[in-house]
Design a protein around this motif. Sequence first.
Motif, PDB file in Angstrom:
ATOM      1  N   ILE A  22       4.325  -4.977   4.403  1.00  0.00           N
ATOM      2  CA  ILE A  22       4.439  -4.895   2.952  1.00  0.00           C
ATOM      3  C   ILE A  22       3.160  -5.528   2.285  1.00  0.00           C
ATOM      4  O   ILE A  22       2.568  -4.814   1.339  1.00  0.00           O
ATOM      5  N   ARG A  25       0.406  -3.261   2.433  1.00  0.00           N
ATOM      6  CA  ARG A  25       0.681  -1.881   1.662  1.00  0.00           C
ATOM      7  C   ARG A  25       0.887  -0.732   2.686  1.00  0.00           C
ATOM      8  O   ARG A  25       0.465   0.617   2.404  1.00  0.00           O
ATOM      9  N   GLU A  26       1.368  -0.796   3.917  1.00  0.00           N
ATOM     10  CA  GLU A  26       1.576   0.101   4.852  1.00  0.00           C
ATOM     11  C   GLU A  26       2.723   0.898   4.506  1.00  0.00           C
ATOM     12  O   GLU A  26       3.013   2.091   4.833  1.00  0.00           O
ATOM     13  N   GLY A  28       4.460   1.647   0.548  1.00  0.00           N
ATOM     14  CA  GLY A  28       4.160   1.467  -0.647  1.00  0.00           C
ATOM     15  C   GLY A  28       5.113   1.188  -1.606  1.00  0.00           C
ATOM     16  O   GLY A  28       6.396   1.153  -1.130  1.00  0.00           O
ATOM     17  N   PRO A  29       4.947   0.691  -2.931  1.00  0.00           N
ATOM     18  CA  PRO A  29       5.829   0.235  -3.947  1.00  0.00           C
ATOM     19  C   PRO A  29       6.722   1.308  -4.194  1.00  0.00           C
ATOM     20  O   PRO A  29       6.492   2.433  -4.229  1.00  0.00           O
ATOM     21  N   PRO A  74       6.774  -3.529  -6.722  1.00  0.00           N
ATOM     22  CA  PRO A  74       5.380  -3.183  -6.995  1.00  0.00           C
ATOM     23  C   PRO A  74       4.762  -4.548  -7.449  1.00  0.00           C
ATOM     24  O   PRO A  74       5.487  -5.472  -7.745  1.00  0.00           O
ATOM     25  N   VAL A 161      -4.940  -8.303  -0.579  1.00  0.00           N
ATOM     26  CA  VAL A 161      -4.673  -6.544  -0.642  1.00  0.00           C
ATOM     27  C   VAL A 161      -5.251  -6.248  -1.861  1.00  0.00           C
ATOM     28  O   VAL A 161      -5.996  -5.030  -1.948  1.00  0.00           O
ATOM     29  N   SER A 164      -9.070  -5.555  -1.986  1.00  0.00           N
ATOM     30  CA  SER A 164      -9.586  -4.422  -1.119  1.00  0.00           C
ATOM     31  C   SER A 164     -10.584  -4.903  -0.500  1.00  0.00           C
ATOM     32  O   SER A 164     -11.589  -4.136  -0.365  1.00  0.00           O
ATOM     33  N   LEU A 218       0.405  -1.796  -7.962  1.00  0.00           N
ATOM     34  CA  LEU A 218       0.146  -1.773  -6.673  1.00  0.00           C
ATOM     35  C   LEU A 218       1.330  -1.700  -5.752  1.00  0.00           C
ATOM     36  O   LEU A 218       2.061  -2.518  -5.766  1.00  0.00           O
TER      37      LEU A 218
END
Length: 218
Positions: A22, A25-26, A28-29, A74, A161, A164, A218
């Motif tokens: 999670i 972000r494998e 997504g929201p 999110p 995350v 980035s 995100l």
Amino acid sequence: MATTLPRSNLNEQVYETLRRRILAREVGPGTKLSLHELATELGVSRSPVHHALTRLVAEGLLTVKARRGYYVAPVTAKVLEDGYDVRLAVELHAAESTVGTLTEEQLAGFRERLAATAAALSHEEWDAANAAFHEYQIDLAGNDLLSDVYRELSVNQMMQVIRSGRVEGGEYLVTEHAAIVEAFEAGDLEAAREAIRVHVASGLQIALDALERSGGTL
């Protein structure tokens, strides 16, 4: 003969696996997570998956809707602000328990971790050194539960995350780390409180700016 892991270990392994996915972000929201599908994929019963999902809801990483299941929450400005509020409270409490009580050896350990953040060149080195600095800051209080709570704050992983891989404000963040260490060395609790407040506010602003570049969520 196959080895059966103790339930507590299995629960933790499943939790860490899902939490990592999670935060990276494998998934997504808004994505729905199926308890049955996850149990099948991970080769475990539904119980450790349910345990993990429940913990992730409590941490704010998932939401649960009656009769509809679990969904990836999110990351929003409100989530970040709430997370940093909790982080500030934990750091201030730890400072109130430790400033003025530390040995020379403990203070030297703080200095070593400060030097590691200053020497970090890549974002991976920075993330590792920064985490070690703040975890040590909390660990000095000698409260295992407080240390566990701090390490489980999802906002610390969310920051990685959201950025980035970018390291922003590295120079002044190290300066802020130095102000924290200097306040601890001086045994000045009020200076430590102020240095911690400034540093946490800086981290929150960096996160909010990065989130805004991502469209506000995100």
